[in-house]
Design a protein around this motif. Structure first.
Motif, PDB file in Angstrom:
ATOM      1  N   ILE A 125       2.908   5.489  -6.185  1.00 25.75           N
ATOM      2  CA  ILE A 125       2.633   5.451  -7.627  1.00 25.75           C
ATOM      3  C   ILE A 125       1.445   6.325  -7.983  1.00 25.75           C
ATOM      4  N   ASN A 126       0.346   6.168  -7.259  1.00 18.56           N
ATOM      5  CA  ASN A 126      -0.869   6.911  -7.613  1.00 18.56           C
ATOM      6  C   ASN A 126      -0.752   8.403  -7.310  1.00 18.56           C
ATOM      7  N   ALA A 127       0.031   8.751  -6.292  1.00 17.97           N
ATOM      8  CA  ALA A 127       0.186  10.165  -5.949  1.00 17.97           C
ATOM      9  C   ALA A 127       1.106  10.889  -6.922  1.00 17.97           C
ATOM     10  N   THR A 128       1.889  10.153  -7.698  1.00 18.86           N
ATOM     11  CA  THR A 128       2.820  10.769  -8.647  1.00 18.86           C
ATOM     12  C   THR A 128       2.389  10.471 -10.078  1.00 18.86           C
ATOM     13  N   LEU A 173      -5.864   9.101 -11.172  1.00 18.95           N
ATOM     14  CA  LEU A 173      -5.796   7.840 -11.908  1.00 18.95           C
ATOM     15  C   LEU A 173      -5.301   6.748 -10.986  1.00 18.95           C
ATOM     16  N   ASP A 174      -5.437   5.500 -11.426  1.00 20.47           N
ATOM     17  CA  ASP A 174      -5.041   4.363 -10.595  1.00 20.47           C
ATOM     18  C   ASP A 174      -4.122   3.425 -11.378  1.00 20.47           C
ATOM     19  N   PRO A 175      -2.912   3.893 -11.749  1.00 18.24           N
ATOM     20  CA  PRO A 175      -1.980   3.017 -12.467  1.00 18.24           C
ATOM     21  C   PRO A 175      -1.484   1.860 -11.613  1.00 18.24           C
ATOM     22  N   ASN A 224       0.816  -1.210   0.000  1.00 19.35           N
ATOM     23  CA  ASN A 224       0.000   0.000   0.000  1.00 19.35           C
ATOM     24  C   ASN A 224       0.855   1.268   0.000  1.00 19.35           C
ATOM     25  N   ALA A 225       2.032   1.204   0.610  1.00 17.03           N
ATOM     26  CA  ALA A 225       2.947   2.346   0.537  1.00 17.03           C
ATOM     27  C   ALA A 225       3.387   2.563  -0.912  1.00 17.03           C
ATOM     28  N   LEU A 251      -1.140  -3.858  -7.908  1.00 21.47           N
ATOM     29  CA  LEU A 251      -1.312  -3.349  -6.547  1.00 21.47           C
ATOM     30  C   LEU A 251      -2.751  -2.861  -6.392  1.00 21.47           C
ATOM     31  N   PRO A 252      -3.705  -3.782  -6.180  1.00 22.68           N
ATOM     32  CA  PRO A 252      -5.123  -3.399  -6.116  1.00 22.68           C
ATOM     33  C   PRO A 252      -5.468  -2.682  -4.817  1.00 22.68           C
TER      34      PRO A 252
END
Length: 252
Positions: free
Chosen positions: A109-112, A119-121, A103-104, A127-128
């Motif tokens: 990833i999602n914050a950058t 978005l949810d790359p 989750n970290a 990493l669901p």
């Protein structure tokens, strides 16, 4: 801003109050029908208030169906990203270090790459979404769920989950990391997600609140069954588990 010492004291007091309230109650497998609800009268009055509030806000329907899918997805993704620091903290406390690490990474990833969570790359990278809260932390630590309660506005809960909700509110890392007014925008995103959730599940919620003979008993059953299933709580007889989405509310 409160000092770390004051925050720790506040959290300790909140946890202690919840544990004192729940330590003497029967577990879900020992209470009649797996339900311990000694405050049913006050709970029903709160439920009636919540139901009137829902009617006033939605007219007895979910609303929000006109929100474009792209906007809905962006709000839901951002709300999930904003919840991840707290999820990581709780999973560390649960000693679920693998999940905390994933989750970290998901947050980074999602914050950058994900444009601040719009978005949810991370999902496509394996990493669901994986949420946790302090109510689950208390469950992992072995504390009982306590009595069923219904809270104003937020709805069904248990004493353990109510304490967990209060602790999560006080210890949310983003409330200390983000400056004003960014922290208020984050709160607005979380509230918007709740509104969209009400819309997304409007058919089931409307059937429960307005289509059953006893919406209080119905919502209590669905909440407890679903929450125990989420936690993997086997103290309530799993053979009697009912899929909340499969419950027949006709003539309930």
């Amino acid at each position: 801003m409160p000092t770390p010492h004051r925050m720790i004291v506040c959290v300790t007091l909140l946890v202690a109050s919840g544990l004192l309230a729940g330590c003497a109650v029967p577990g879900p497998g020992e209470a009649p029908d797996g339900i311990y609800d000694p405050q049913e009268g006050p709970n029903r009055r709160v439920h009636a208030f919540n139901k009137r509030l829902d009617t006033a806000l939605t007219g007895g329907g979910g609303g929000g169906d006109a929100v474009p899918f792209v906007v809905r997805a962006g709000i839901e993704n951002m709300a999930d990203t904003l919840s991840l620091p707290q999820t990581v903290a709780n999973q560390v406390l649960q000693l679920r270090l693998g999940r905390a690490t994933r989750n970290a990474a998901r947050f980074s990833i999602n914050a950058t790459v994900g444009l601040l969570g719009l978005l949810d790359p991370a999902e496509a990278m394996g990493l669901p979404e994986d949420e946790s809260d302090f109510g689950e932390t208390l469950y992992v630590w072995g504390f009982p769920e306590g009595a069923y309660i219904e809270l104003p506005v937020t709805g069904p809960s248990t004493e353990r989950d109510a304490v967990g909700m209060a602790v999560d509110l006080v210890t949310n890392p983003l409330s200390y990391w983000l400056p004003a007014p960014d922290k208020y925008y984050a709160t607005g995103v979380r509230l918007a997600e709740r509104v969209l959730d009400r819309s997304e599940y409007s058919e089931q919620i409307d059937e429960m609140l307005y289509g059953s003979a006893d919406s209080y008993a119905q919502s209590r059953t669905i909440y407890l069954q679903n929450r125990r299933y989420e936690l993997g709580d086997e103290s309530a007889a799993q053979a009697d588990y009912m899929d909340p989405e499969a419950l027949d509310t006709e003539g309930f």
